[in-house]
Design a protein around this motif. Structure first.
Motif, short mmCIF file in Angstrom:
data_model
loop_
_atom_site.label_atom_id
_atom_site.label_comp_id
_atom_site.label_asym_id
_atom_site.label_seq_id
_atom_site.Cartn_x
_atom_site.Cartn_y
_atom_site.Cartn_z
N UNK A 196 0.69 -1.36 0.06
CA UNK A 196 -0.13 -0.02 0.05
C UNK A 196 0.95 1.24 0.02
N UNK A 197 0.25 2.37 0.13
CA UNK A 197 0.91 3.70 -0.11
C UNK A 197 1.95 3.80 -0.95
N UNK A 198 1.55 3.69 -2.21
CA UNK A 198 2.48 3.90 -3.26
C UNK A 198 2.90 5.19 -3.80
N UNK A 199 4.27 5.37 -4.13
CA UNK A 199 4.62 6.37 -4.90
C UNK A 199 5.58 6.36 -5.87
N UNK A 200 5.78 6.83 -7.02
CA UNK A 200 6.51 6.65 -8.00
C UNK A 200 7.36 7.76 -8.13
N UNK A 201 8.67 7.59 -8.48
CA UNK A 201 9.65 8.66 -9.10
C UNK A 201 10.45 7.98 -10.05
N UNK A 202 11.22 8.95 -10.67
CA UNK A 202 12.28 8.55 -11.65
C UNK A 202 13.63 9.13 -11.54
N UNK A 203 14.74 8.22 -11.54
CA UNK A 203 15.90 8.44 -11.64
C UNK A 203 16.52 7.88 -12.73
N UNK A 204 17.28 9.05 -13.58
CA UNK A 204 18.02 8.43 -14.64
C UNK A 204 17.54 7.69 -15.78
N UNK A 205 16.11 8.27 -16.12
CA UNK A 205 15.23 7.39 -17.06
C UNK A 205 14.61 6.02 -16.50
N UNK A 206 14.80 5.86 -15.42
CA UNK A 206 14.21 4.41 -14.69
C UNK A 206 13.18 4.89 -13.66
N UNK A 207 12.11 4.38 -13.94
CA UNK A 207 10.99 4.74 -13.03
C UNK A 207 10.88 3.72 -11.77
#
Length: 175
Positions: free
Chosen positions: A88-99
């Motif tokens: 649960x409690x998801x979050x997405x982020x991107x670093x150097x073109x990788x999510x």
């Protein structure tokens, strides 16, 4: 502005909380925890071309409208997997073109302690998935050797006996 709906209370099967918003390309994605926290939590999602919606699931149902089965629209991103239960409690982020997907999970349905999980995210038809792509290419030469034969693809479980296979998309390409 309302972008997703739920029924019930914190222990009802239709609970939704911990929503996150993420933009990639032309789409905005809303992700949230769905289900009962100690019973059947999963991470589900929808997408929109606007941060204020409307958000749709993979089948085209709006997240604030009920589908034919009477439940609100949403598409699953992550459920129980091995020792990682009740994500649960998801979050997405991107670093150097990788999510990446960050989330919490429990190792036991009865515990209150949360653990943190991080998974790489792949993109299939502009939808996030935590599963890696598998590509099977069949050439014209292969087809000539197999006239009028059925082709099959089999998966063998090399993990825990209660492991499950989840597939987002299958595409057959012939060359």
């Amino acid at each position: 502005m309302k972008v997703a709906s739920f029924d019930g209370d914190s222990y009802g099967d239709n609970w939704m909380e911990g929503a996150a918003l993420f933009k990639r390309g032309n789409y905005w994605y809303v992700l949230a925890s769905y289900g009962a926290p100690h019973k059947n939590y999963t991470i589900r999602m929808g997408r929109s071309s606007s941060p204020t919606g409307p958000f749709f699931d993979k089948t085209g149902v709006i997240l604030i409208e009920r589908n034919e089965s009477g439940t609100y629209g949403n598409s699953i991103l992550l459920g129980d997997e091995g020792m990682q239960l009740l994500p649960g409690h998801p979050h997405l982020w991107t670093e150097e073109n990788q999510t990446y997907l960050g989330y919490d999970f429990r190792r036991d349905r009865s515990e209150d302690a949360n653990w943190m999980g991080i998974r790489k995210v792949e993109w299939v038809e502009d939808w996030p998935t935590i599963y890696s792509a598998i590509e099977l290419v069949v050439t014209a030469e292969d087809l000539e050797r197999l006239p009028h034969s059925k082709m099959s693809l089999r998966f063998r479980n090399s993990g825990q006996t209660d492991s499950a296979l989840a597939i987002d998309l299958i595409t057959l390409v012939t060359q």
